[in-house]
Design a protein around this motif. Structure first.
Motif, mmCIF file in Angstrom:
data_model
loop_
_atom_site.group_PDB
_atom_site.id
_atom_site.type_symbol
_atom_site.label_atom_id
_atom_site.label_comp_id
_atom_site.label_asym_id
_atom_site.label_seq_id
_atom_site.Cartn_x
_atom_site.Cartn_y
_atom_site.Cartn_z
ATOM 1 N N ALA A 20 0.869 -1.383 -0.195
ATOM 2 C CA ALA A 20 -0.146 0.070 -0.022
ATOM 3 C C ALA A 20 0.822 1.085 0.079
ATOM 4 O O ALA A 20 0.518 2.245 -0.687
ATOM 5 C CB ALA A 20 -1.012 -0.157 1.287
ATOM 6 N N GLU A 21 1.882 1.330 0.712
ATOM 7 C CA GLU A 21 2.695 2.312 1.055
ATOM 8 C C GLU A 21 3.600 2.696 -0.455
ATOM 9 O O GLU A 21 3.883 3.564 -1.049
ATOM 10 C CB GLU A 21 3.604 2.149 2.125
ATOM 11 C CG GLU A 21 2.931 2.282 3.261
ATOM 12 C CD GLU A 21 4.013 2.211 4.626
ATOM 13 O OE1 GLU A 21 4.991 2.062 4.436
ATOM 14 O OE2 GLU A 21 3.448 2.583 5.631
ATOM 15 N N LEU A 68 -6.239 -0.532 4.113
ATOM 16 C CA LEU A 68 -5.020 -0.408 3.402
ATOM 17 C C LEU A 68 -5.193 0.316 2.141
ATOM 18 O O LEU A 68 -4.345 0.951 1.650
ATOM 19 C CB LEU A 68 -4.827 -1.988 3.099
ATOM 20 C CG LEU A 68 -4.124 -2.532 4.364
ATOM 21 C CD1 LEU A 68 -4.129 -4.133 4.139
ATOM 22 C CD2 LEU A 68 -2.650 -2.181 4.705
ATOM 23 N N ILE A 69 -6.359 -0.014 1.684
ATOM 24 C CA ILE A 69 -6.680 0.666 0.132
ATOM 25 C C ILE A 69 -6.537 2.359 0.488
ATOM 26 O O ILE A 69 -5.916 3.095 -0.373
ATOM 27 C CB ILE A 69 -8.043 0.525 -0.222
ATOM 28 C CG1 ILE A 69 -7.770 -0.834 -0.850
ATOM 29 C CG2 ILE A 69 -8.479 1.446 -1.647
ATOM 30 C CD1 ILE A 69 -9.292 -1.599 -1.080
ATOM 31 N N ARG A 112 -3.428 7.999 0.368
ATOM 32 C CA ARG A 112 -3.302 9.083 1.281
ATOM 33 C C ARG A 112 -2.556 10.236 0.429
ATOM 34 O O ARG A 112 -1.690 10.026 -0.476
ATOM 35 C CB ARG A 112 -2.299 8.868 2.290
ATOM 36 C CG ARG A 112 -0.858 8.497 1.867
ATOM 37 C CD ARG A 112 -0.272 7.559 3.046
ATOM 38 N NE ARG A 112 1.174 7.238 2.509
ATOM 39 C CZ ARG A 112 1.707 6.155 1.807
ATOM 40 N NH1 ARG A 112 0.578 5.361 1.516
ATOM 41 N NH2 ARG A 112 2.977 5.907 1.768
ATOM 42 N N GLY A 113 -3.159 11.500 0.589
ATOM 43 C CA GLY A 113 -2.594 12.661 -0.030
ATOM 44 C C GLY A 113 -3.092 12.888 -1.346
ATOM 45 O O GLY A 113 -2.652 13.698 -2.199
ATOM 46 N N LYS A 161 -11.948 5.596 -0.406
ATOM 47 C CA LYS A 161 -11.913 7.057 -0.747
ATOM 48 C C LYS A 161 -11.928 7.614 -2.137
ATOM 49 O O LYS A 161 -10.657 7.911 -2.701
ATOM 50 C CB LYS A 161 -10.656 7.635 0.339
ATOM 51 C CG LYS A 161 -11.035 7.679 1.563
ATOM 52 C CD LYS A 161 -9.868 8.462 2.531
ATOM 53 C CE LYS A 161 -10.247 8.304 3.914
ATOM 54 N NZ LYS A 161 -8.972 9.161 4.743
ATOM 55 N N ALA A 162 -12.792 7.185 -2.928
ATOM 56 C CA ALA A 162 -13.003 7.380 -4.587
ATOM 57 C C ALA A 162 -14.241 8.310 -4.633
ATOM 58 O O ALA A 162 -15.200 8.292 -3.821
ATOM 59 C CB ALA A 162 -13.008 6.190 -4.944
ATOM 60 N N ASN A 163 -14.213 9.146 -5.637
ATOM 61 C CA ASN A 163 -15.357 9.920 -6.215
ATOM 62 C C ASN A 163 -16.171 9.034 -7.010
ATOM 63 O O ASN A 163 -17.388 9.191 -7.045
ATOM 64 C CB ASN A 163 -14.904 10.894 -6.873
ATOM 65 C CG ASN A 163 -15.997 11.767 -7.161
ATOM 66 O OD1 ASN A 163 -16.464 12.302 -6.482
ATOM 67 N ND2 ASN A 163 -16.224 12.287 -8.479
ATOM 68 N N CYS A 164 -15.800 7.864 -7.654
ATOM 69 C CA CYS A 164 -16.441 7.066 -8.588
ATOM 70 C C CYS A 164 -16.209 5.674 -8.706
ATOM 71 O O CYS A 164 -14.986 5.422 -8.464
ATOM 72 C CB CYS A 164 -15.937 7.557 -10.145
ATOM 73 S SG CYS A 164 -16.939 6.443 -11.468
ATOM 74 N N PHE A 165 -17.256 4.951 -8.238
ATOM 75 C CA PHE A 165 -17.354 3.404 -7.931
ATOM 76 C C PHE A 165 -17.713 2.824 -9.359
ATOM 77 O O PHE A 165 -18.851 3.045 -9.728
ATOM 78 C CB PHE A 165 -18.240 3.255 -6.979
ATOM 79 C CG PHE A 165 -17.857 3.704 -5.667
ATOM 80 C CD1 PHE A 165 -16.698 3.240 -4.977
ATOM 81 C CD2 PHE A 165 -18.176 5.059 -5.204
ATOM 82 C CE1 PHE A 165 -16.338 3.903 -3.796
ATOM 83 C CE2 PHE A 165 -18.127 5.530 -3.818
ATOM 84 C CZ PHE A 165 -17.124 4.992 -3.086
#
Length: 389
Positions: free
Chosen positions: A188-189, A238-239, A244-245, A281-285
């Motif tokens: 993930a990182e 984790l996703i 992040r950022g 944390k998405a805008n479109c699924f």
């Protein structure tokens, strides 16, 4: 990220069937034959421009690069962009795909399919050292090619599909980290570098995730549904850590129940995972909605279950059948969703990618383009009904 403000926008999951020039180059490279890297780079740039034009001509508003820049499959490509892994041959008789309740029940079918389609895995990916992202040059090449293609074709918005950390190099073996969770954190990182480079360039990033839903089939039984939900909750964490950022409005998240053309009798129902799914944390699924195992699930988005301000790119075209959907059926699928969550929140899409990688395609290329044309025509019909013009 664009919204359907005055008509239904169209897109797809991302992976398109590779042209012969890309396939020939990759076959020669994998076979250890001499290749002309400079010539391939020039050819690849032109192929991406062409495939963006083809998408635009088919009526696709938000195209991708077709994943032409990836040398392996949609998830295994990360092996070429991350340190810490090595490839080893499996011991004779081992097939990493032989797992899950669906494959157990229909073992004879899957044996036949694997033999016909060459799906049996012969190499395993082993983590032997610390993971770090090393693919900056490769992802920059993908960015440059897509941006040039968008500009050349007068297209405002495009997206690059990449593997979600949940699906990066699945069925891997861990010989370095203390636990599976530790290696997931490291992935993930590391993947944040790829995602951030794409978004910082002004291109929308799409995280592709088949394991989010498919793991249920592989886990339950013998584990319980509660065990699976606990696992799922950790994957969401984790996703989101990998994002992040990164502004949510630049992120699409795709989840499916696996793209193979099989029975899927033991798929987890959407209603049982949608609460976790929508925490990403998405805008479109981007989600399946056209295949006969999951088409009925459009109803779960009713009663205010879909969050305000988000987009749903629902699958209205299947990638796994050669039958081309009628535009009127496509329009019906779009309209019923739009009436539940609002027309401005809907995008017309496909269930999954038309190609799993450079060497494997789900349908013939001519059928792929016919399907995308049917998708676009269906969106036009739906738009007339929804906007009255």
């Amino acid at each position: 990220m664009k919204r359907s403000t005055d008509r239904i926008l169209t897109s797809h999951v991302g992976s398109l069937i590779r042209p012969d020039s890309v396939v020939s180059y990759l076959r020669d490279k994998q076979a250890g034959k001499p290749v002309d890297e400079a010539a391939h780079e020039k050819s690849l740039a032109e192929e991406v421009k062409l495939v963006v034009k083809q998408q635009k001509d088919a009526g696709i508003d938000i195209p991708s690069d077709g994943e032409f820049g990836k040398g392996i499959s949609w998830s295994q490509y990360v092996l070429e962009r991350m340190s810490g892994f090595e490839r080893r041959p499996f011991k004779p008789g081992i097939n990493a795909w032989r797992a899950g309740a669906d494959r157990t029940r229909f073992a004879a079918f899957y044996d036949e399919m694997d033999a016909k389609e060459g799906m049996a895995t012969t190499m395993e990916s082993v983590c032997v050292g610390p993971l770090s992202y090393t693919g900056q040059a490769a992802v920059q090449r993908d960015i440059d090619h897509l941006k040039a293609a968008l500009k050349a074709n007068g297209v405002e918005e495009g997206f690059l599909p990449v593997a979600s950390p949940t699906s990066v190099i699945p069925d891997r073996t861990n010989e370095y980290y203390k636990s599976d969770d530790d290696i997931l954190v490291a992935i993930a990182e590391a993947m944040n570098t790829e995602y951030k480079m794409i978004v910082d360039s002004g291109i929308v990033v799409q995280l592709d995730d088949a394991r989010f839903a498919v793991t249920y089939d592989r886990m339950v039984p013998p584990a319980s549904f509660a065990d699976y939900k606990k696992w799922l909750g950790r994957q969401v964490e984790l996703i989101n850590h990998s994002l992040r950022g990164i502004p949510e409005e630049m992120v699409r998240y795709h989840v499916c129940w696996g793209s193979w053309n099989g029975p899927h009798t033991t798929d987890v129902p959407l209603k049982d995972i949608m609460d976790e799914f929508l925490k990403i944390k998405a805008n479109c699924f981007v989600i399946e909605g056209a295949n006969p195992r999951h088409e009925h699930e459009w109803k779960v988005w009713g009663n205010g279950h879909f969050p305000k301000g988000k987009m749903l790119a629902t699958g209205v075209i299947s990638h796994a059948t050669n039958v081309v959907e009628h535009p009127e059926l496509v329009a019906e699928r779009i309209v019923r969703i739009a009436k539940l969550i609002g027309r401005e929140n809907v995008m017309a899409g496909t269930d999954c990618g038309f190609a799993q990688g450079p060497f494997y395609r789900r349908v013939h290329p001519s059928i792929m383009w016919a399907k995308l044309e049917a998708l676009s025509e269906g969106a036009r019909i739906a738009s007339k009904e929804l906007w009255g013009k």
